[in-house]
Motif scaffolding. Structure first.
Motif, PDB file in Angstrom:
ATOM      1  N   UNK A 348     -21.379 -68.635   6.797  1.00 22.34           N
ATOM      2  CA  UNK A 348     -20.717 -68.066   7.977  1.00 22.34           C
ATOM      3  C   UNK A 348     -19.853 -66.884   7.551  1.00 22.34           C
ATOM      4  N   UNK A 349     -19.342 -66.150   8.518  1.00 23.27           N
ATOM      5  CA  UNK A 349     -18.615 -64.909   8.231  1.00 23.27           C
ATOM      6  C   UNK A 349     -17.321 -65.164   7.464  1.00 23.27           C
ATOM      7  N   UNK A 350     -16.611 -66.227   7.815  1.00 25.08           N
ATOM      8  CA  UNK A 350     -15.340 -66.511   7.147  1.00 25.08           C
ATOM      9  C   UNK A 350     -15.548 -66.789   5.661  1.00 25.08           C
ATOM     10  N   UNK A 351     -16.540 -67.634   5.332  1.00 26.75           N
ATOM     11  CA  UNK A 351     -16.821 -67.943   3.930  1.00 26.75           C
ATOM     12  C   UNK A 351     -17.320 -66.702   3.193  1.00 26.75           C
ATOM     13  N   UNK A 352     -18.111 -65.870   3.878  1.00 28.64           N
ATOM     14  CA  UNK A 352     -18.611 -64.640   3.253  1.00 28.64           C
ATOM     15  C   UNK A 352     -17.448 -63.715   2.893  1.00 28.64           C
ATOM     16  N   UNK A 353     -16.462 -63.613   3.783  1.00 30.87           N
ATOM     17  CA  UNK A 353     -15.297 -62.771   3.519  1.00 30.87           C
ATOM     18  C   UNK A 353     -14.504 -63.301   2.332  1.00 30.87           C
ATOM     19  N   UNK A 354     -14.345 -64.615   2.252  1.00 40.15           N
ATOM     20  CA  UNK A 354     -13.617 -65.220   1.135  1.00 40.15           C
ATOM     21  C   UNK A 354     -14.381 -65.033  -0.176  1.00 40.15           C
ATOM     22  N   UNK A 355     -15.713 -65.193  -0.114  1.00 40.37           N
ATOM     23  CA  UNK A 355     -16.521 -65.017  -1.341  1.00 40.37           C
ATOM     24  C   UNK A 355     -16.398 -63.586  -1.863  1.00 40.37           C
ATOM     25  N   UNK A 356     -16.438 -62.617  -0.962  1.00 42.37           N
ATOM     26  CA  UNK A 356     -16.321 -61.218  -1.388  1.00 42.37           C
ATOM     27  C   UNK A 356     -14.961 -60.973  -2.036  1.00 42.37           C
ATOM     28  N   UNK A 357     -13.918 -61.511  -1.435  1.00 35.66           N
ATOM     29  CA  UNK A 357     -12.572 -61.307  -1.977  1.00 35.66           C
ATOM     30  C   UNK A 357     -12.438 -61.927  -3.364  1.00 35.66           C
ATOM     31  N   UNK A 358     -12.929 -63.154  -3.530  1.00 29.47           N
ATOM     32  CA  UNK A 358     -12.842 -63.827  -4.832  1.00 29.47           C
ATOM     33  C   UNK A 358     -13.664 -63.080  -5.880  1.00 29.47           C
ATOM     34  N   UNK A 359     -14.837 -62.579  -5.477  1.00 32.13           N
ATOM     35  CA  UNK A 359     -15.693 -61.855  -6.415  1.00 32.13           C
ATOM     36  C   UNK A 359     -14.985 -60.602  -6.936  1.00 32.13           C
ATOM     37  N   UNK A 360     -14.338 -59.863  -6.059  1.00 27.93           N
ATOM     38  CA  UNK A 360     -13.605 -58.656  -6.478  1.00 27.93           C
ATOM     39  C   UNK A 360     -12.369 -59.045  -7.284  1.00 27.93           C
ATOM     40  N   UNK A 361     -11.693 -60.095  -6.879  1.00 31.93           N
ATOM     41  CA  UNK A 361     -10.492 -60.587  -7.567  1.00 31.93           C
ATOM     42  C   UNK A 361     -10.808 -60.973  -9.009  1.00 31.93           C
ATOM     43  N   UNK A 362     -11.906 -61.689  -9.214  1.00 35.35           N
ATOM     44  CA  UNK A 362     -12.301 -62.088 -10.570  1.00 35.35           C
ATOM     45  C   UNK A 362     -12.720 -60.872 -11.388  1.00 35.35           C
ATOM     46  N   UNK A 363     -13.426 -59.934 -10.745  1.00 41.00           N
ATOM     47  CA  UNK A 363     -13.852 -58.719 -11.452  1.00 41.00           C
ATOM     48  C   UNK A 363     -12.662 -57.840 -11.799  1.00 41.00           C
ATOM     49  N   UNK A 364     -11.534 -58.031 -11.102  1.00 37.27           N
ATOM     50  CA  UNK A 364     -10.315 -57.254 -11.358  1.00 37.27           C
ATOM     51  C   UNK A 364      -9.371 -57.991 -12.298  1.00 37.27           C
ATOM     52  N   UNK A 365      -9.938 -58.953 -13.037  1.00 35.31           N
ATOM     53  CA  UNK A 365      -9.163 -59.710 -14.027  1.00 35.31           C
ATOM     54  C   UNK A 365      -7.980 -60.446 -13.388  1.00 35.31           C
ATOM     55  N   UNK A 366      -8.252 -61.069 -12.240  1.00 36.67           N
ATOM     56  CA  UNK A 366      -7.282 -61.924 -11.528  1.00 36.67           C
ATOM     57  C   UNK A 366      -6.053 -61.148 -11.039  1.00 36.67           C
ATOM     58  N   UNK A 367      -6.224 -59.859 -10.764  1.00 40.48           N
ATOM     59  CA  UNK A 367      -5.113 -59.033 -10.291  1.00 40.48           C
ATOM     60  C   UNK A 367      -5.230 -58.826  -8.784  1.00 40.48           C
ATOM     61  N   UNK A 368      -4.258 -59.317  -8.043  1.00 43.52           N
ATOM     62  CA  UNK A 368      -4.235 -59.114  -6.593  1.00 43.52           C
ATOM     63  C   UNK A 368      -4.087 -57.633  -6.248  1.00 43.52           C
TER      64      UNK A 368
END
Length: 436
Positions: A348-368
Motif C-alpha cells: 500500500x502507499x503508506x508502507x511504500x512511503x516508509x520503505x523509500x524513507x528507510x532505504x534512503x536513510x540507510x544509504x545515508x549512513x543512518x543520518x536523518x
C-alpha cells in the motif's frame, strides 16, 4: 493501298527491326550507362555480365513485341532479368536501384528510338501514331516487367535473409553453448569480430499479441548500436517473432559512448513499445557469451518486475545483478522479504512511503539530515517515518541492516510480486512474470 494504321504498324516494325540488328551494341551501351549511373549496381563486378544479359533480354523482347505487334500486357520478364533480380536481393542491393535501372533504361531506349525515327523518311501524319505505339508498348512493358522483377526480388530477399538468419542463429547458439571454438572462421561466418569488446542486449515487445515485430526490433537494434558507439555493424539474431538478440561491436572501447539513462530516453523516443535488457561491456569470445548471459538475467528481472521495470534494464545498474540472482527462486525470495520486513512489506502507499524513507536513510549512513536533503523533507519528518517504519517492522534497522537493505532493493524492483497484499483492498492475484 495500305490503311493509315497499317502503314504506321509497318514503320514501327521497321524501326524495331533496325534496332534489333544492333542489339549487341545497344546492350553494351545501355549496360555501361546503368553501371556508371547507379552506384549500387557496382557493388559486385561479377554481376556485370548478368546485368548485360538482363538488358539484352529486355531489349530483345521489346523489339520483337514492336516488330510483331504483340500485346505487351501478356509478356513475362526474361529469365536473365529474373535471375539478376534474385542476385541483387542476395547481395543486399536496394530494390530502388533495380527499379531505377528500368526507368533509366527506358529513357535511354527512347533516345535511341528518336534517333532511329529521325533517320526515317516519315510521312507527317504517321509521326505521332508511330511514337504513341512505341512509347505505349515500352511503358506498359517496363511497368509490367519491373513489377515482376521487384516481386521476385522481394521473395528472394525474404528467403535469403531467413536462410542467412537461421544459419547465423545456429552458429551463435553453438558459440553461446561453448560447443564451437570461436576462431577466425566463426567470426567470418557471423560477419562479426569476436576478439573485441562487446555489449550484448535483448530487445523484445511486451505485447505478445502484436504480431511479427522482427523488422521493428532489428531496426531498433541497429539504431541502438549506433547510439552506443558501435565500431562496425552489430550482430543481430532473431530469437522469435517478438524478440531479438544484438551484440554491439565496441572494438577497443571499454565503455559505451552513452549511459543507460540516455539510452532509456532514446528508446522511449525512437522506439516506443520496445523494451531492452543490456548485459554490460565484456571482452573477447568469452565476453561474447558473458554479456549475453548477463542480458538474459537482466531480462528475467525485467519480466518478473512487470510494469515496475524501466524500459531499459541494465545488468550494470546498482542492484540489478543481485536481484536478478534472487528471482531464480521467486517463491523463496518472496517469503524471505516478508520475513525480513514484516509490516513494512505490505502493498500500500503508506508502507511504500516508509520503505523509500528507510532505504534512503540507510544509504545515508543512518543520518536523518542527509536523508532529508535527498528526500526534500524536514529532518524531523524523516526521523518520524523511520520510527514508524521500525514499529511496523517490529524492530529497528541496525541489527540486520544488510538484510533490510537487500529486501528493500528487491521491493523496489519487484513491488507487488514480493509484497504482502493489502487486506484493506482485498487480495489480488500476484504472478511472478508477465509485463515487461
Amino acid at each position: 493501298m495500305a490503311s493509315h494504321d497499317e502503314r504506321a504498324a509497318l514503320l514501327v516494325a521497321r524501326i524495331a527491326g533496325s534496332l534489333n540488328q544492333r542489339l549487341v551494341t545497344l546492350t553494351a551501351d545501355i549496360t555501361d550507362v546503368l553501371y556508371s549511373e547507379i552506384p549500387d549496381l557496382r557493388a559486385d563486378r561479377q554481376l556485370f555480365d548478368l546485368l548485360g544479359a538482363s538488358v539484352e533480354g529486355n531489349l530483345d523482347t521489346i523489339f520483337h513485341t514492336l516488330q510483331h505487334n504483340i500485346a505487351p500486357e501478356n509478356l513475362e520478364a526474361p529469365a536473365a532479368a529474373m535471375e539478376y533480380a534474385r542476385r541483387l536481393a542476395q547481395q543486399g542491393v536496394p530494390v530502388n536501384a533495380l527499379v531505377r535501372a528500368y526507368r533509366l533504361g527506358q529513357t535511354n531506349l527512347l533516345e535511341l528510338v528518336f534517333d532511329e525515327l529521325g533517320g526515317e523518311a516519315v510521312e507527317p501524319e504517321l509521326g505521332v501514331p508511330v511514337l504513341e505505339r512505341i512509347i505505349t508498348v515500352m511503358s506498359v512493358y517496363i511497368d509490367r516487367v519491373s513489377q515482376q522483377v521487384v516481386e521476385v526480388y522481394e521473395r528472394e530477399r525474404e528467403r535469403w535473409l531467413a536462410h542467412q538468419s537461421s544459419v547465423r542463429a545456429v552458429r551463435v547458439q553453438e558459440i553461446l553453448a561453448g560447443n564451437e571454438h570461436p576462431d577466425a572462421g566463426a567470426s567470418a561466418a557471423l560477419n562479426y569480430v569476436l576478439h573485441q569488446n562487446h555489449l550484448a542486449a535483448i530487445i523484445w515487445v511486451t505485447d505478445t499479441g502484436s504480431g511479427d515485430m522482427l523488422a521493428r526490433i532489428e531496426s531498433a537494434a541497429h539504431d541502438f548500436s549506433g547510439f552506443m558507439g558501435a565500431a562496425t555493424d552489430p550482430l543481430f539474431v532473431a530469437a522469435d517473432r517478438v524478440t531479438g538478440w544484438v551484440w554491439v561491436p565496441l572494438g577497443t572501447r571499454s565503455a559505451p559512448r552513452r549511459g543507460y539513462g540516455e539510452l532509456r530516453e532514446f528508446l522511449e523516443a525512437r522506439h516506443p513499445g520496445l523494451v531492452m535488457a543490456v548485459g554490460g561491456v565484456t571482452n573477447g569470445p568469452e565476453g561474447f557469451r558473458q554479456s549475453y548471459t548477463r542480458a538474459q538475467r537482466a531480462r528475467a528481472l525485467a519480466i518478473a518486475a512487470g510494469k515496475n521495470a524501466p524500459v531499459v534494464t541494465a545488468y550494470d545498474d546498482p542492484g540489478v545483478s543481485t536481484v536478478a540472482l534472487l528471482i531464480e527462486d521467486l517463491a523463496a525470495t518472496r517469503t524471505w522479504v516478508r520475513s525480513v520486513l514484516r509490516g513494512l512489506a505490505v502493498d500500500n502507499e503508506n508502507a511504500a512511503r516508509l520503505r523509500e524513507t528507510v532505504q534512503v536513510y540507510l544509504a545515508s549512513n543512518l543520518s536523518n539530515v542527509a536523508a532529508s536533503k535527498k528526500l526534500d523533507l524536514h529532518y524531523n519528518s524523516v526521523k518520524y517515518r523511520v520510527k514508524r517504519a521500525a514499529e511496523e517492522r517490529g524492530e529497528d534497522f541496525t541489527g540486520d541492516r544488510l538484510a533490510v537493505e537487500l529486501a528493500l532493493l528487491v521491493c523496489q524492483w519487484l513491488g507487488p510480486v514480493v509484497l504482502t497484499p493489502d487486506q484493506a483492498k482485498g487480495e489480488p492475484t500476484v504472478k511472478g512474470g508477465g509485463g515487461r
